[in-house]
Design an enzyme around this catalytic site. Structure first.
Site, PDB file in Angstrom:
ATOM      1  NE  ARG A  97      35.316  39.396  44.261  1.00  0.00           N
ATOM      2  CZ  ARG A  97      34.121  38.635  43.694  1.00  0.00           C
ATOM      3  NH1 ARG A  97      34.732  37.391  43.105  1.00  0.00           N
ATOM      4  NH2 ARG A  97      33.032  39.137  43.652  1.00  0.00           N
ATOM      5  CB  ALA A 133      24.480  65.606  47.406  1.00  0.00           C
ATOM      6  NE  ARG A 192      32.755  70.643  36.169  1.00  0.00           N
ATOM      7  CZ  ARG A 192      32.717  71.323  37.168  1.00  0.00           C
ATOM      8  NH1 ARG A 192      33.961  72.145  36.921  1.00  0.00           N
ATOM      9  NH2 ARG A 192      31.869  71.621  37.855  1.00  0.00           N
TER      10      ARG A 192
END
Ligand code: UD1
Ligand code: CA
Length: 416
Positions: A299, A10, A16
């Site tokens: 939410r 990681a 990109r």
């Protein structure tokens, strides 16, 4: 699972992505990409894990504090990243699983199968493969006439014909420790990219006559790697479809799956209907026979009981609503507890934030809130009370049960 350690790569920046955020922290639904990978490893029962971090490594470590981490200071490729982790494993005896942090659909079953086959075949390396429609960007798996894996050819080094190979390297492998470490020491830098490719090890092993086997994923979406924003959106869409399909299979009606967004963590009861353009975020639970939307936003940490109706342009956050309550138009409720059989009029707002802190509003059973009311928290509206249209109930001016308040500021009806 014993005698196995997972190295999770990681460290990459994710060039990109064109982002300041490390790629593995980009989210699909509410979870970072790396979170999916770690959950899959945990699901497969892998306890020992080493995370290789690099670009903004502190931020990555912070989000996954329970996992041992090692730093790759110069981003010299996946082979180099594994080398950094290998320094912690000199005494370890067993197999090493290597997995990339940007493959969010990887699941526990694929990992378990990979390890099982690796042990059964006593291979030096077992890699996860998939046959995909779009193979560009992935390492292609090159096999010989007898279908044995020979090598992995990276996109940059692939010839026109090799690029046509549709079987790709997913980014999850199981290695015999000794064979892996021997090769890591001899790995050469790839001149075109200036990186040490972990994938070069496959050919190093087969050239030495070592056994390299593969497990092919039945579901090719498992292989999807995220390298760009486009990939992120594609993964998000597929994940969304999976979430909605699962809910529908459990008896939830979703009128328009195209315009509905529901987080993977949501729990929704049978015969609830979700109307178009509804967004349901993290850690929401909705009971049975509710009606939600159109254009509702539910939410985090909101819990709706059975038979609740939430209509258009209603936003709820950290709010609990008991059964039979209707909140049908143009309303914001934050940090609010709403009782049973309450009617919240159009345009009601709980003002839960005073500029410094958030406060609670409690609305009792059977309350009727007229249109356009503002409730300034902290405040309680007692059971059976009525708040008149356009009233502003100021903070701590609790409304007694079964009484009516009106006006700005709201006062008990009949009192001057
Ligand atoms: C890699 C594989 C490719 C495979 C694809 C699957 C290599 C050389 N190629 O390509 O065969 O089909 O994944 O998705 O491995 N990373 C580091 N340090 C580095 C470079 C990368 O930790 O110096 C990490 C990244 O954070 C990422 C993973 O390794 O999680 C893969 O790197 P990435 O650059 O995305 O490799 P791909 O080009 O996708
Ligand atoms: Ca990748």
């Amino acid at each position: 699972m014993k005698n196995i350690v997972a190295i999770i790569l990681a460290a990459g920046r994710g060039t990109r992505m064109k982002s300041e955020l490390p790629k593995v922290l980009h989210r699909v639904n509410s979870k970072p990409l790396l979170g999916f990978v770690i959950d899959a490893l945990e699901g497969a029962g892998i306890k020992k894990k080493i995370l290789v971090v690099g670009y903004r490594g502190k931020d990555v470590r912070k989000q996954f504090p329970g996992i041992a981490a090692v730093a790759q200071t110069k981003l010299l490729g996946s082979g180099d990243a594994v080398k950094k982790a290998s320094a912690l494993l000199s005494k370890f005896k067993g197999n090493i699983l290597i997995i990339y942090g940007d493959i969010p659909f990887i699941d526990k079953d694929a990992i378990k199968k990979l390890i099982k086959e690796h042990k059964k075949n006593k291979s030096s390396c077992t890699l996860l493969a998939a046959t995909v429609k779009k193979s560009s960007g992935y390492g292609r798996i090159f096999r010989n006439e007898t279908s044995d894996v020979v090598k992995i050819i990276e996109e940059k080094d692939a010839s026109f014909h090799e690029k046509a190979i549709d079987e790709i390297n997913v980014g999850c492998y199981c290695f015999n420790k000794k064979d892996l470490f021997d090769c890591l020491d001899r790995l050469k830098i790839n001149a075109k990219k200036g990186e040490y490719y972990l994938t070069d090890i496959v050919e190093m092993l087969t050239k030495k006559g070592k056994k390299v086997t593969s497990v092919v994923c039945e579901d090719p979406t498992v292989a999807l790697g995220v390298n760009s924003r486009l990939d992120l959106a594609e993964v998000g869409n597929i994940m969304k479809e999976k979430v909605l399909e699962k809910l529908m299979s459990k008896g939830v009606t979703i009128v328009d799956p195209n315009s509905t967004f529901i987080d993977t963590s949501a729990d929704i009861g049978k015969d609830t209907i979700i109307y178009p353009h509804t967004v349901i975020e993290k850690d929401v639970s909705i009971g049975k026979k509710c009606k939600i939307g159109p254009f509702a936003r539910i939410r985090v940490h909101t819990k709706l009981d059975n038979n609740v109706e939430i209509g258009n342009f209603v936003e709820l956050v950290r709010t609990k609503v008991l059964s039979g309550t209707k909140i049908k138009h143009l309303t914001y409720l934050g940090d609010t507890e709403v009782g049973k059989n309450v009617n919240i009029g159009a345009g009601t707002i709980t003002a839960n934030y005073d500029g410094k802190k958030k406060h609670k509003t409690v609305i009792g059973d059977g309350v009727f809130i007229g249109v356009g009311a503002i409730l300034i928290s902290p405040v309680k509206v007692g059971r059976g009370a009525v708040v008149g249209a356009g009233s502003v109930v100021t903070k701590r001016k609790n409304v007694p049960p079964h009484k009516t308040v009106v006006g700005v500021p709201a006062k008990l009806l009949g009192r001057k």
